[in-house]
Design a protein around this motif. Structure first.
Motif, short mmCIF file in Angstrom:
data_model
loop_
_atom_site.label_atom_id
_atom_site.label_comp_id
_atom_site.label_asym_id
_atom_site.label_seq_id
_atom_site.Cartn_x
_atom_site.Cartn_y
_atom_site.Cartn_z
N VAL A 248 0.84 -1.20 0.00
CA VAL A 248 0.00 0.00 0.00
C VAL A 248 0.88 1.25 0.00
O VAL A 248 2.09 1.18 0.24
N PHE A 249 0.24 2.39 -0.24
CA PHE A 249 0.90 3.68 -0.08
C PHE A 249 0.63 4.20 1.33
O PHE A 249 -0.34 3.79 1.97
N PRO A 250 1.45 5.10 1.85
CA PRO A 250 1.13 5.70 3.15
C PRO A 250 -0.25 6.35 3.10
O PRO A 250 -0.59 7.06 2.15
N GLY A 251 -1.03 6.11 4.13
CA GLY A 251 -2.38 6.69 4.15
C GLY A 251 -3.21 6.13 5.28
O GLY A 251 -2.77 5.25 6.02
N GLY A 252 -4.42 6.64 5.41
CA GLY A 252 -5.31 6.18 6.45
C GLY A 252 -6.56 7.03 6.54
O GLY A 252 -6.79 7.92 5.71
#
Length: 279
Positions: free
Chosen positions: A68-72
């Protein structure tokens, strides 16, 4: 629109949930998706554009072992109207993302906060023309921990350090919504950003067992071979990075964006997630 189908079988956990959903027969009320933001941080490497990615630990409730890519998810405090801001205004972002101004503010703030929390890249500066160049020391790691523990908001951290969020450092890439059969669902905006000069992305996130720069074409090949796990929006995004001529050109692109929510389909030959993608 372009129709793409992604096999569900690549993830046993995902396949089991999908099979239970279809076996239920009667329509089941889906979980309401939570607003979220993720950021493709890119740089120019010796073999082309590279993107920073994480592999989620196997114990995560959502997307375990996925790349995944950094995120939330969005934090309510991301909507703070006093958040120090430079670059396109929340109103301009609202027009671009076709949302109200408050939602635009919290999505952009969530993108900046999450990428700082998860890989130590801070899209901020002491003025609208300057980007902070080194946030790698113990002091800045402590600020990330304050954000992660919710002891401080992004607005508070920026104000304490006389910084402004630099919304002009973000590009807008895509809008995906988790399929209805998932127990955890997200309404996610995908952003892009160049790695700021003098900063470095790190592997200190507790939610990942791998965090590093990847060659997108190699990752797509690994996904096709079953050696790497990715959800459909990540696959499409990584393919787009692989096609970019440079990191700067990728962030500067203004792709056509439409809300995409994959549909679970039993083709007879297996379960797939079918998505209608904007051209």
């Amino acid at each position: 629109m372009v129709t793409r189908e992604f096999p569900v079988a690549e993830s046993p956990t995902l396949r089991e949930r999908a099979e239970r959903w279809l076996a239920a027969g009667d329509p089941v009320t889906p979980v309401e998706p939570r607003s979220a933001a993720t950021v493709m941080v890119v740089r120019d490497g010796s073999a082309g554009v590279e993107v920073f990615m994480l592999r989620r630990v196997a114990t995560m409730a959502f997307a375990p072992r996925m790349m995944v890519f950094p995120g939330g998810g969005v934090d309510p405090r991301d909507a703070d109207p006093d958040l120090p801001w430079a670059g396109p205004s929340p109103g301009e972002w609202a027009a671009l993302m076709q949302v109200d101004e408050g939602t635009a503010r919290e999505l952009v703030a969530a993108a900046v906060r999450e990428v700082f929390e998860e890989c130590g890249v801070l899209l901020a500066g002491r003025s609208p023309e300057v980007v902070i160049d080194d946030v790698s020391g113990e002091h800045w790691h402590a600020q990330r921990q304050r954000l992660l523990s919710r002891d401080a908001s992004l607005s508070e951290v920026l104000r304490e350090h006389d910084l402004v969020l630099r919304s002009d450092l973000l590009g807008y890439r895509a809008h995906w919504v988790t399929p209805e059969f998932e127990a955890r669902r997200y309404d996610t905006r995908f952003f892009s950003a160049l790695l700021p000069q003098g900063q470095r992305a790190d592997d200190l996130s507790s939610e990942a067992d791998v965090a590093d720069w990847v060659q997108p074409a190699e990752l797509v090949a690994a996904w096709r071979d079953g050696a790497a796990l990715m959800l459909p929006p990540t696959v499409v995004a990584v393919e787009e990075v692989a096609a970019a001529g440079s990191a700067a050109a990728f962030v500067a692109e203004r792709p056509r964006i439409a809300r995409v929510q994959p549909e679970l389909v039993d083709t007879g030959d297996g379960l797939v997630l079918r998505a209608e993608l904007p051209r």
